[in-house]
Design an enzyme around this catalytic site. Sequence first.
Site, short mmCIF file in Angstrom:
data_model
loop_
_atom_site.label_atom_id
_atom_site.label_comp_id
_atom_site.label_asym_id
_atom_site.label_seq_id
_atom_site.Cartn_x
_atom_site.Cartn_y
_atom_site.Cartn_z
N VAL A 114 50.19 -0.19 -77.01
CA VAL A 114 49.32 0.95 -76.74
C VAL A 114 47.88 0.61 -77.15
CG1 VAL A 114 48.87 3.38 -77.24
CG2 VAL A 114 51.22 2.57 -76.99
N TYR A 115 47.74 -0.02 -78.29
CA TYR A 115 46.41 -0.44 -78.75
C TYR A 115 45.79 -1.39 -77.73
CZ TYR A 115 42.85 -2.69 -81.66
OH TYR A 115 41.68 -3.19 -82.15
N ALA A 116 46.59 -2.37 -77.25
CA ALA A 116 46.09 -3.33 -76.27
C ALA A 116 45.64 -2.62 -75.00
CB ALA A 116 47.16 -4.37 -75.96
N SER A 155 44.59 0.46 -74.71
CA SER A 155 43.36 1.23 -74.96
C SER A 155 42.14 0.33 -74.99
CB SER A 155 43.48 2.00 -76.29
OG SER A 155 43.46 1.13 -77.41
#
Length: 257
Positions: A162-164, A166
């Site tokens: 999810v971080y990637a 975003s």
Amino acid sequence: MTRTVSGARVLITGAAVGMGRLYAERAVAEGAEAVILWDRDPAALAATAAILNERADGRTRVSPYVVDIGDLGAIAQAAQRVRTEVGDPDIVVNNAGIVRDAFFWDHDNGDDTRRTMQINALAPMYITREFLPAMIGGVGRESRIVNIAATDGMRSSPRMSVYAASKAAMIEWSESLRRELVQEGHGQVKVTTVCPANTTAGLFEGALARSLTPALTPEHVVDQVWRAMLAGRPLLLMPWTVAVSSALRTLAAPFRR
């Protein structure tokens, strides 16, 4: 823009701690007219503002605002206060971000996935949109937008999906915005997209053990970002080996199964 931010108004998100605070300290040290601090932690924000005010000794106006940038309404309200009380910033550093080190299926759709996308990808767009018209209208006055992304946005990152996602969104938006400004003749507004590897800052504490890239110190990152921002450099990858590995992955892509 000169080699310092002397006389400029600088807005920094996530400014109460970590690299956000380091950016603020740099702006005060270089004689910024105003340093605008956005953070959602009232206590940490007040402490940082007090320290910066002491260092500024009246030469720089330090203006702290408690803002949860995961809330579009809060961004709009805080931006209006900034315009009224301080004036439109010449430099916006979209530094705030969150990360959760977990498999995708362990993320909660609301508290994890949605909030990560809101803070890391959407909030920088909302914040920039609030102040960009004044930057575009400031003919003859250079402005800067600094978007702190991450190398995770350029590669697959297990347990950081999810971080990637975003950060990938942030990178493509940031570069597209830069090209739009150039295309429409608004060259006085420079956009710098920053993609550092993991740092020793607390945000990445859980992910460092699995990283094959040496961790960067916050002080080193801030120094390099500052130099790139002043120079109006479009893209900053850290460390330099990131660019090499990215090129190698591109060349190898046709051979993957």
